[in-house]
Design an enzyme around this catalytic site. Structure first.
Site, PDB file in Angstrom:
ATOM      1  N   LYS A  95       7.852  -1.848  -2.377  1.00 18.81           N
ATOM      2  CA  LYS A  95       7.425  -0.980  -1.272  1.00 18.81           C
ATOM      3  C   LYS A  95       8.643  -0.410  -0.538  1.00 18.81           C
ATOM      4  O   LYS A  95       8.706   0.780  -0.216  1.00 18.81           O
ATOM      5  CB  LYS A  95       6.531  -1.780  -0.314  1.00 18.81           C
ATOM      6  CG  LYS A  95       6.079  -1.023   0.913  1.00 18.81           C
ATOM      7  CD  LYS A  95       5.209   0.168   0.584  1.00 18.81           C
ATOM      8  CE  LYS A  95       4.966   1.019   1.816  1.00 18.81           C
ATOM      9  NZ  LYS A  95       4.297   2.261   1.539  1.00 18.81           N
ATOM     10  N   ALA A  97      14.171  20.911   3.357  1.00 22.95           N
ATOM     11  CA  ALA A  97      14.783  20.746   4.682  1.00 22.95           C
ATOM     12  C   ALA A  97      13.704  20.711   5.762  1.00 22.95           C
ATOM     13  O   ALA A  97      12.636  21.293   5.612  1.00 22.95           O
ATOM     14  CB  ALA A  97      15.734  21.904   4.934  1.00 22.95           C
ATOM     15  N   CYS A 118       6.059   4.650   9.046  1.00 20.84           N
ATOM     16  CA  CYS A 118       6.570   3.899   7.893  1.00 20.84           C
ATOM     17  C   CYS A 118       8.044   4.124   7.601  1.00 20.84           C
ATOM     18  O   CYS A 118       8.843   3.191   7.686  1.00 20.84           O
ATOM     19  CB  CYS A 118       5.746   4.210   6.655  1.00 20.84           C
ATOM     20  SG  CYS A 118       4.106   3.506   6.753  1.00 20.84           S
ATOM     21  N   GLU A 123       0.844  -1.194   0.000  1.00 24.64           N
ATOM     22  CA  GLU A 123       0.000   0.000   0.000  1.00 24.64           C
ATOM     23  C   GLU A 123       0.886   1.253   0.000  1.00 24.64           C
ATOM     24  O   GLU A 123       1.894   1.299   0.692  1.00 24.64           O
ATOM     25  CB  GLU A 123      -0.900  -0.025   1.247  1.00 24.64           C
ATOM     26  CG  GLU A 123      -1.835   1.146   1.353  1.00 24.64           C
ATOM     27  CD  GLU A 123      -2.641   1.352   0.073  1.00 24.64           C
ATOM     28  OE1 GLU A 123      -3.352   0.434  -0.361  1.00 24.64           O
ATOM     29  OE2 GLU A 123      -2.539   2.457  -0.514  1.00 24.64           O
TER      30      GLU A 123
HETATM   31  P1  NAD Z   1      -1.920   0.181  12.587  1.00 24.12           P
HETATM   32  O1  NAD Z   1      -1.030  -0.057  13.750  1.00 24.12           O
HETATM   33  O2  NAD Z   1      -2.581   1.497  12.412  1.00 24.12           O
HETATM   34  O3  NAD Z   1      -3.061  -0.923  12.588  1.00 24.12           O
HETATM   35  C1  NAD Z   1      -2.835  -2.271  12.759  1.00 24.12           C
HETATM   36  C2  NAD Z   1      -4.099  -2.905  13.323  1.00 24.12           C
HETATM   37  O4  NAD Z   1      -3.946  -4.307  13.319  1.00 24.12           O
HETATM   38  C3  NAD Z   1      -4.400  -2.486  14.775  1.00 24.12           C
HETATM   39  O5  NAD Z   1      -5.712  -1.990  14.853  1.00 24.12           O
HETATM   40  C4  NAD Z   1      -4.234  -3.791  15.557  1.00 24.12           C
HETATM   41  O6  NAD Z   1      -5.114  -3.879  16.667  1.00 24.12           O
HETATM   42  C5  NAD Z   1      -4.563  -4.822  14.505  1.00 24.12           C
HETATM   43  N1  NAD Z   1      -4.038  -6.155  14.752  1.00 24.12           N
HETATM   44  C6  NAD Z   1      -2.793  -6.502  15.162  1.00 24.12           C
HETATM   45  N2  NAD Z   1      -2.695  -7.852  15.242  1.00 24.12           N
HETATM   46  C7  NAD Z   1      -3.890  -8.357  14.869  1.00 24.12           C
HETATM   47  C8  NAD Z   1      -4.421  -9.684  14.733  1.00 24.12           C
HETATM   48  N3  NAD Z   1      -3.668 -10.742  14.986  1.00 24.12           N
HETATM   49  N4  NAD Z   1      -5.692  -9.823  14.318  1.00 24.12           N
HETATM   50  C9  NAD Z   1      -6.459  -8.754  14.061  1.00 24.12           C
HETATM   51  N5  NAD Z   1      -6.016  -7.472  14.156  1.00 24.12           N
HETATM   52  C10 NAD Z   1      -4.752  -7.277  14.563  1.00 24.12           C
HETATM   53  O7  NAD Z   1      -1.058  -0.177  11.308  1.00 24.12           O
HETATM   54  P2  NAD Z   1      -1.032   0.584   9.905  1.00 24.12           P
HETATM   55  O8  NAD Z   1      -0.379   1.909  10.062  1.00 24.12           O
HETATM   56  O9  NAD Z   1      -2.365   0.508   9.266  1.00 24.12           O
HETATM   57  O10 NAD Z   1      -0.004  -0.347   9.095  1.00 24.12           O
HETATM   58  C11 NAD Z   1      -0.367  -1.638   8.650  1.00 24.12           C
HETATM   59  C12 NAD Z   1       0.666  -2.104   7.637  1.00 24.12           C
HETATM   60  O11 NAD Z   1       0.610  -1.264   6.477  1.00 24.12           O
HETATM   61  C13 NAD Z   1       2.112  -2.024   8.134  1.00 24.12           C
HETATM   62  O12 NAD Z   1       2.835  -3.082   7.605  1.00 24.12           O
HETATM   63  C14 NAD Z   1       2.591  -0.706   7.570  1.00 24.12           C
HETATM   64  O13 NAD Z   1       3.993  -0.691   7.379  1.00 24.12           O
HETATM   65  C15 NAD Z   1       1.883  -0.674   6.232  1.00 24.12           C
HETATM   66  N6  NAD Z   1       1.649   0.677   5.696  1.00 24.12           N
HETATM   67  C16 NAD Z   1       1.261   1.682   6.527  1.00 24.12           C
HETATM   68  C17 NAD Z   1       1.017   2.956   5.988  1.00 24.12           C
HETATM   69  C18 NAD Z   1       0.624   4.103   6.881  1.00 24.12           C
HETATM   70  O14 NAD Z   1       0.671   5.235   6.416  1.00 24.12           O
HETATM   71  N7  NAD Z   1       0.220   3.885   8.133  1.00 24.12           N
HETATM   72  C19 NAD Z   1       1.158   3.167   4.604  1.00 24.12           C
HETATM   73  C20 NAD Z   1       1.519   2.098   3.791  1.00 24.12           C
HETATM   74  C21 NAD Z   1       1.764   0.853   4.354  1.00 24.12           C
END
Ligand code: NAD
Length: 456
Positions: free
Chosen positions: A207, A267, A275, A154
């Site tokens: 990614k 800057a 991330c 994503e």
């Molecule tokens: P986040 O921490 O906001 O959300 C993760 C969610 O997963 C939490 O609500 C948590 O309770 C839940 N969770 C954890 N273990 C679980 C399980 N076993 N079963 C069910 N739910 C569970 O994370 P995020 O920021 O959305 O990031 C998710 C992934 O996407 C990561 O790998 C991140 O690197 C990637 N990503 C994040 C962004 C961003 O801007 N936040 C952008 C691109 C990619």
């Protein structure tokens, strides 16, 4: 299509709401009961522009709901996204949330119905086709092929996540086999952006390459900021603005149409958030595991780590000594339009100030005292943070900071020193007596004693 999304965080919930908005039937799964309850009340559990409205619309239409019964939801879905967090621990990727989530998904997969599992979380190359595939096969008793497997990283950005998802610039489809890829492509059928069909490992690597590139631009800019700060007669804003005009980066002469990437070639006090820091760390660790020394990425991380200290050094130079001083830190979240404090450079600035003996008062439009980050006193207003302060440091580029009445605010400070860690006030007129210090520009201490304005 019936879709399950496991992990209802920034990525999972935005993906779920957008796919429901596009007409799919979506259930978001999370292990946190309060998160599930909030979504079912159409409340976004975090601040993201446009998300709450989309949740309401889709809940009312009956196309979106949340649940903590992962296994049951998976059993009734055609496509299952894994979107749980993949944080960094001891500098390497922590896959424990992902493996726990994959176990539950495997338990929910059904024989005789080809479901497709899609890893959306950011993971190091090889995770999907080895670790996740193995867990899914073991817990389901099925072989990959009787279920589909994809990696679909994503690229949304917090603060504009809904529009980034809906107007994606690319969709990367890492596929175990063609059938897996076409199941995912069907889901994104209405998207007109390029869709890249590739291997699972390429998708995972893409990614990291994307985020490493952004982090590199930020550190490149900040290295120049530090060099300019040490070089009389230079100003990183002018230097980088001229670089932006390179015909390979800009539409000539039209500053309104500069490429979005240039926002990273500026800057500041460094990259933060959930991330870039952890992805750069995970990639460096991964490279070393492959016996490759990631010289460039090591330097990118080192420049970023040095930046908060360089920023507070500017404040120290202006007020003489941080010990015993009161410093207002303006902005705590890692970037505007989010309430996300994860790996925010502002928190490091606040911590370093305290380690140097300063009292920190912080203000951020999105953060209340209850959040209690950085052990600093969180103020409800900018006036409270700035009254009797010896210096202010702007650490997050909130646009509203530029609209404040700085003449009035500065008049409340004990010493009128404003260090602009994001250069958001470069067009602000400060009254006589205020010392305004933008980053990336050398200043002489002698001038400051008279309250000179260093900035433009
Ligand atoms: P986040 O921490 O906001 O959300 C993760 C969610 O997963 C939490 O609500 C948590 O309770 C839940 N969770 C954890 N273990 C679980 C399980 N076993 N079963 C069910 N739910 C569970 O994370 P995020 O920021 O959305 O990031 C998710 C992934 O996407 C990561 O790998 C991140 O690197 C990637 N990503 C994040 C962004 C961003 O801007 N936040 C952008 C691109 C990619």
């Amino acid at each position: 299509m019936r879709i399950a999304i496991v992990g209802t965080g920034y990525v999972g919930l935005v993906t779920g709401a957008c796919l429901a908005h596009l007409g799919h039937d979506v259930t978001c799964v999370d292990k946190a009961p309060e998160r599930v309850a909030a979504v079912n009340r159409a409340e976004a559990p975090f601040h993201e522009p446009g998300l709450a409205e989309m949740l309401s619309e889709c809940l009312v239409a009956g196309r979106l709901r949340a649940s903590n019964d992962g296994i049951g939801v998976v059993a009734n879905s055609d496509v299952i996204f894994l979107a749980v967090g993949t944080p960094c621990r001891d500098n390497q990727i922590d896959l424990s949330y992902l493996t726990a989530a994959a176990e539950n998904v495997g338990k929910g997969l059904r024989r005789g119905k080809r479901q497709t599992v899609i890893v959306k979380s950011t993971v190091v190359p090889g995770t999907t086709d080895t670790l996740i595939r193995g867990i899914l096969e073991q817990t389901s008793g099925l072989r990959v092929g009787s279920f589909g497997l994809c990696a679909n990283p994503e690229f949304l950005r917090e603060g504009s996540a809904v529009s980034d998802f809906m107007c994606a610039d690319r969709i990367v489809v890492g596929q175990w086999d063609e059938q897996s890829g076409s199941a995912l492509a069907n889901l994104y059928g209405s998207f007109e952006c390029p869709k890249l069909f590739t291997t699972l490992r390429n998708a995972e690597m893409i990614k990291y390459a994307s985020n490493a590139f952004l982090a590199t631009l930020v550190s490149f800019s900040n290295e120049f900021a530090a060099i300019c700060e040490a070089t009389p007669g230079t100003d990183v804003e002018e230097v980088l603005n001229a670089v932006h005009l390179d015909r390979r980066l800009s539409y000539r002469g039209d500053s309104a149409r500069r490429l979005g990437i240039l926002t990273y070639l500026r800057a500041g006090c460094g990259y933060g958030g959930s991330c870039l820091p952890k992805d750069v760390s995970a990639l460096r660790y991964y490279a070393r595991q492959q016996k490759v020394t990631p010289h460039l990425l090591d330097a990118v991380a080192a420049v970023n780590a040095a930046r908060p200290q360089q920023l507070i050094a500017l404040a120290e130079k202006a007020i003489g000594c941080l010990r015993g001083a009161t410093v207002a830190v303006l902005g705590l979240v890692f970037k505007p339009d989010t309430d996300d404090l994860r790996d925010s450079q502002s928190l490091i600035v606040a911590k370093l100030l305290q380690q140097n003996g300063a009292t920190v008062r912080a203000y951020d439009p999105m953060i209340s005292a209850m959040d209690d980050p950085a052990g600093a006193r969180i103020c409800a207003t900018a006036v409270e943070a700035l009254t009797d302060a010896d210096a202010a440091i702007i650490a997050t580029a909130w646009p509203e900071f530029a609209a404040w009445n700085w003449a009035k605010l500065c008049s409340m400070m004990r010493r009128q020193v404003v260090v602009d860690g994001r250069n958001v006030l470069t067009n602000t007129k400060f009254p006589e007596g205020v010392t305004y210090i933008p980053i990336g520009k050398h200043f002489e201490l002698g001038h400051l004693k008279e309250g000179a304005i260093v900035g433009r």
